[in-house]
Design an enzyme around this catalytic site. Sequence first.
Site, PDB file in Angstrom:
ATOM      1  N   THR A 100       0.860  -1.177   0.000  1.00 40.63           N
ATOM      2  CA  THR A 100       0.000   0.000   0.000  1.00 40.63           C
ATOM      3  C   THR A 100       0.899   1.230   0.000  1.00 40.63           C
ATOM      4  OG1 THR A 100      -1.735  -1.167   1.205  1.00 40.63           O
ATOM      5  CG2 THR A 100      -1.843   1.234   1.190  1.00 40.63           C
ATOM      6  N   LYS A 175      -7.406   1.710  -3.542  1.00 39.32           N
ATOM      7  CA  LYS A 175      -7.005   1.150  -2.247  1.00 39.32           C
ATOM      8  C   LYS A 175      -6.924   2.245  -1.182  1.00 39.32           C
ATOM      9  CE  LYS A 175      -5.403  -1.570   0.948  1.00 39.32           C
ATOM     10  NZ  LYS A 175      -4.063  -2.162   0.909  1.00 39.32           N
TER      11      LYS A 175
END
Length: 295
Positions: A100, A175
Amino acid sequence: MSEKIAFVGVGRMGGNMARRLHDCGYTINAVYDQHGKNAAALAAELGAQHAATLAAVTASADIIFTVVTDDAAQLAIFGESGDSLLGSEAKGKLFINCATITPKTHVEVERRAKKVGATTLEGCMASSIPQAREGTLYLMCAGPEDAFARARPILEKLSSALRYIGQTGQAAQVKALVNMVMNINTAGLAEGLGLGHALGLDLDMLREVFAQTGANSQVLKTDGEDMQKRDHDCYFSAAHAAKDSGIAWTLGVEAGLPLPLASATKQQYERLVALGLGGLDKSGVAEITFKDRRG
């Protein structure tokens, strides 16, 4: 299953993804981790090479998964000099990047890979450690469609919900928004339970009412009881929640859009980290919303 696979970053997420693919009949040729003990143990478990260098990882495999912590770590392993995944053996290789990180870092890594004839694909995960082991990750992918098609048979073994988003950077954007909303919900739930506790309400009752009304959420299911019982075993850390909230907040700034809830949530998680509690699960935000707890 002719593609040779390797992993860079074999903590709990990366390690469990490697185990899952091994269980599905894939050979994991090499593993590498900055924390050598993690890689050595997993290599012994899977019969893989414990690679001593990033260049050795690339030389060993056709498809390399990377699961690292942040932008700096991602840029370091794809360095343009020194030991790097983008060395002389990189041409034709596919790198699936699952960390991420910011969208712009995915774009920069793609640029560097193209220079040496390699391809990158985002494989952003919206799930946690048990799902990595079970092969039930929610995976959002972005990058060249042919790269996604090449990786799809492998990704389907890792995911129960595989989604192609679009061009490089877009999966990271999605995300960031997923984690932004999740973190806002988590911080809001902690405040609701914290206020209920301060008012002397029965929290078992309160959670049941929340579950049957508009206060219901996925984080109520995953974190509500943990907040009440102060059980913050880490599946998704408060430190990562702070980082990811920052990514989403920065996207808002760049888009010229004020995000007051995202900003407040970011500050809550940053406060938790400043108190030395960043290693707790994200449910640990309750430690600064309950009246009789630290903070």
